[in-house]
Design an enzyme around this catalytic site. Structure first.
Site, PDB file in Angstrom:
ATOM      1  N   ARG A   1     -14.830 -13.818   2.139  1.00 53.25           N
ATOM      2  CA  ARG A   1     -14.181 -12.908   3.098  1.00 53.25           C
ATOM      3  C   ARG A   1     -15.225 -12.200   3.951  1.00 53.25           C
ATOM      4  NH1 ARG A   1     -11.142  -9.490  -1.121  1.00 53.25           N
ATOM      5  NH2 ARG A   1     -10.694  -8.083   0.597  1.00 53.25           N
TER       6      ARG A   1
ATOM      7  N   ARG B   1      -8.327 -10.712  14.299  1.00 50.19           N
ATOM      8  CA  ARG B   1      -9.545 -11.166  13.605  1.00 50.19           C
ATOM      9  C   ARG B   1     -10.151 -12.393  14.254  1.00 50.19           C
ATOM     10  NH1 ARG B   1      -9.171  -9.643   7.322  1.00 50.19           N
ATOM     11  NH2 ARG B   1      -7.354  -8.327   7.510  1.00 50.19           N
TER      12      ARG B   1
ATOM     13  N   LYS C   1     -10.291   0.293   6.003  1.00 51.76           N
ATOM     14  CA  LYS C   1      -9.297   0.210   7.076  1.00 51.76           C
ATOM     15  C   LYS C   1      -7.925   0.681   6.600  1.00 51.76           C
ATOM     16  CE  LYS C   1      -9.848  -4.268   7.631  1.00 51.76           C
ATOM     17  NZ  LYS C   1     -10.868  -4.562   6.616  1.00 51.76           N
TER      18      LYS C   1
HETATM   19  P1  AP5 Z   1      -9.368  -0.340   1.801  1.00 50.75           P
HETATM   20  O1  AP5 Z   1      -8.888   0.879   2.484  1.00 50.75           O
HETATM   21  O2  AP5 Z   1      -8.373  -1.263   1.201  1.00 50.75           O
HETATM   22  O3  AP5 Z   1     -10.328  -1.166   2.787  1.00 50.75           O
HETATM   23  P2  AP5 Z   1      -9.982  -2.373   3.731  1.00 50.75           P
HETATM   24  O4  AP5 Z   1     -11.025  -2.400   4.782  1.00 50.75           O
HETATM   25  O5  AP5 Z   1      -8.555  -2.304   4.152  1.00 50.75           O
HETATM   26  O6  AP5 Z   1     -10.239  -3.565   2.689  1.00 50.75           O
HETATM   27  P3  AP5 Z   1      -9.404  -4.845   2.372  1.00 50.75           P
HETATM   28  O7  AP5 Z   1     -10.104  -5.502   1.227  1.00 50.75           O
HETATM   29  O8  AP5 Z   1      -7.949  -4.581   2.205  1.00 50.75           O
HETATM   30  O9  AP5 Z   1      -9.649  -5.645   3.726  1.00 50.75           O
HETATM   31  P4  AP5 Z   1      -9.499  -7.123   4.094  1.00 50.75           P
HETATM   32  O10 AP5 Z   1      -9.668  -7.117   5.540  1.00 50.75           O
HETATM   33  O11 AP5 Z   1     -10.376  -8.037   3.333  1.00 50.75           O
HETATM   34  O12 AP5 Z   1      -8.036  -7.486   3.529  1.00 50.75           O
HETATM   35  P5  AP5 Z   1      -6.592  -7.478   4.173  1.00 50.75           P
HETATM   36  O13 AP5 Z   1      -5.685  -6.940   3.168  1.00 50.75           O
HETATM   37  O14 AP5 Z   1      -6.589  -6.910   5.520  1.00 50.75           O
HETATM   38  O15 AP5 Z   1     -10.446   0.102   0.721  1.00 50.75           O
HETATM   39  C1  AP5 Z   1     -11.027  -0.833  -0.161  1.00 50.75           C
HETATM   40  C2  AP5 Z   1     -11.256  -0.131  -1.519  1.00 50.75           C
HETATM   41  O16 AP5 Z   1     -12.201   0.933  -1.335  1.00 50.75           O
HETATM   42  C3  AP5 Z   1      -9.992   0.530  -2.087  1.00 50.75           C
HETATM   43  O17 AP5 Z   1     -10.026   0.445  -3.481  1.00 50.75           O
HETATM   44  C4  AP5 Z   1     -10.098   1.991  -1.621  1.00 50.75           C
HETATM   45  O18 AP5 Z   1      -9.441   2.869  -2.489  1.00 50.75           O
HETATM   46  C5  AP5 Z   1     -11.607   2.208  -1.629  1.00 50.75           C
HETATM   47  N1  AP5 Z   1     -12.052   3.134  -0.588  1.00 50.75           N
HETATM   48  C6  AP5 Z   1     -11.574   3.249   0.683  1.00 50.75           C
HETATM   49  N2  AP5 Z   1     -12.265   4.193   1.361  1.00 50.75           N
HETATM   50  C7  AP5 Z   1     -13.228   4.657   0.515  1.00 50.75           C
HETATM   51  C8  AP5 Z   1     -14.251   5.624   0.637  1.00 50.75           C
HETATM   52  N3  AP5 Z   1     -14.453   6.303   1.794  1.00 50.75           N
HETATM   53  N4  AP5 Z   1     -15.074   5.831  -0.422  1.00 50.75           N
HETATM   54  C9  AP5 Z   1     -14.888   5.151  -1.592  1.00 50.75           C
HETATM   55  N5  AP5 Z   1     -13.918   4.222  -1.776  1.00 50.75           N
HETATM   56  C10 AP5 Z   1     -13.090   3.968  -0.716  1.00 50.75           C
HETATM   57  O19 AP5 Z   1      -6.352  -9.054   4.329  1.00 50.75           O
HETATM   58  C11 AP5 Z   1      -6.214  -9.874   3.197  1.00 50.75           C
HETATM   59  C12 AP5 Z   1      -6.107 -11.330   3.614  1.00 50.75           C
HETATM   60  O20 AP5 Z   1      -4.924 -11.518   4.430  1.00 50.75           O
HETATM   61  C13 AP5 Z   1      -7.235 -11.881   4.462  1.00 50.75           C
HETATM   62  O21 AP5 Z   1      -8.359 -12.287   3.691  1.00 50.75           O
HETATM   63  C14 AP5 Z   1      -6.549 -13.070   5.148  1.00 50.75           C
HETATM   64  O22 AP5 Z   1      -6.401 -14.137   4.263  1.00 50.75           O
HETATM   65  C15 AP5 Z   1      -5.175 -12.483   5.435  1.00 50.75           C
HETATM   66  N6  AP5 Z   1      -5.135 -11.814   6.754  1.00 50.75           N
HETATM   67  C16 AP5 Z   1      -4.947 -10.508   6.992  1.00 50.75           C
HETATM   68  N7  AP5 Z   1      -4.973 -10.258   8.305  1.00 50.75           N
HETATM   69  C17 AP5 Z   1      -5.195 -11.451   8.913  1.00 50.75           C
HETATM   70  C18 AP5 Z   1      -5.354 -11.839  10.261  1.00 50.75           C
HETATM   71  N8  AP5 Z   1      -5.293 -10.948  11.268  1.00 50.75           N
HETATM   72  N9  AP5 Z   1      -5.573 -13.146  10.521  1.00 50.75           N
HETATM   73  C19 AP5 Z   1      -5.622 -14.059   9.541  1.00 50.75           C
HETATM   74  N10 AP5 Z   1      -5.503 -13.754   8.238  1.00 50.75           N
HETATM   75  C20 AP5 Z   1      -5.291 -12.449   7.917  1.00 50.75           C
END
Ligand code: AP5
Length: 201
Positions: free
Chosen positions: A144, A88, A13
């Site tokens: 997660r 979410r 994402k």
């Molecule tokens: P990346 O692009 O970071 O993927 P992502 O889907 O954004 O993964 P995240 O781990 O950041 O998502 P998440 O939803 O768990 O965490 P968030 O930060 O939103 O890619 C992941 C990895 O893969 C990277 O190393 C990238 O380089 C690599 N990659 C990407 N594309 C690739 C490809 N095509 N091929 C190979 N490699 C690739 O949230 C964190 C925390 O914040 C949550 O757990 C929660 O506690 C809180 N939070 C956030 N939003 C909310 C909400 N709306 N409500 C409540 N709590 C929330």
């Protein structure tokens, strides 16, 4: 242009939202990034959010909704945005709907990135070696994923019913995934004129 990016943790994402935001000239807004920034700076918001994030739990809706409402009211988001990682929960869907109703600004599309579990684990393990995210440990990552499956994946159906949802194969390198997204968006009415254009994610 108002877009949501949805998908399991590690589905890409954040990576894809940056490329799309550049192409569409709108801000990429990631609730996860905003929370992490607040944790880094030791703000009150960061202090409240940290224990939920470190446990792989969702930050409470009241806090998250307040943060998003404020961010969407910023002038740079008036013409559009890419929201990554929000909504979410059911409550967040309702709050986002009401924010958009107040501004008469409907969502153009919801992009869902589909990536199989093995690939998700391998991406997160790779990132855990390279970066220092406190929630990229094996146990927290599992939590997660479970939370996403239980609370967030079911929300996709709501957007499918509205006819604004596109599912995109998130495998392949980021630029290939970007091409898939652009192709799928072009099939939606809102993108028939103009379009997002192929970007370098
Ligand atoms: P990346 O692009 O970071 O993927 P992502 O889907 O954004 O993964 P995240 O781990 O950041 O998502 P998440 O939803 O768990 O965490 P968030 O930060 O939103 O890619 C992941 C990895 O893969 C990277 O190393 C990238 O380089 C690599 N990659 C990407 N594309 C690739 C490809 N095509 N091929 C190979 N490699 C690739 O949230 C964190 C925390 O914040 C949550 O757990 C929660 O506690 C809180 N939070 C956030 N939003 C909310 C909400 N709306 N409500 C409540 N709590 C929330």
């Amino acid at each position: 242009m108002r877009l949501l990016l949805m998908g399991a943790p590690g589905s890409g994402k954040g990576t894809q939202s940056l490329g799309l935001a550049r192409a569409l000239n709108v801000p990429a807004i990631s609730t996860g990034d905003i929370f992490r920034e607040n944790v880094r700076h030791g703000t009150a918001l960061g202090q409240r959010a940290k224990r939920f994030m470190d446990a792989g739990e969702y930050v409470p809706d009241d806090l998250t909704n307040m943060l998003v409402r404020g961010r969407l009211e910023s002038p740079d988001a008036h013409e559009g945005f890419i929201l990554d990682g929000y909504p979410r929960t059911l409550t967040q869907v309702a709050v986002l709907d009401s924010i958009l109703r107040e501004t008469s600004a409907p969502l153009a599309a919801v992009v869902v990135l589909d990536v199989d579990e093995q690939e998700l684990v391998s991406r997160l393990m790779r990132r855990a070696r390279l970066e220092n995210r406190t929630d990229d440990t094996e146990d927290v990552f599992r939590r997660r994923q479970l939370l996403y499956a239980a609370e967030t994946a079911p929300l996709i159906e709501q957007y499918e019913k509205r006819g604004i949802c596109v599912r995109v194969d998130g495998h392949g390198d980021p630029s290939q995934v970007n091409e898939h997204i652009v192709r799928e968006l072009a099939s939606l009415d809102a993108f028939a004129q103009g379009g997002a254009g192929t970007t370098t994610a």
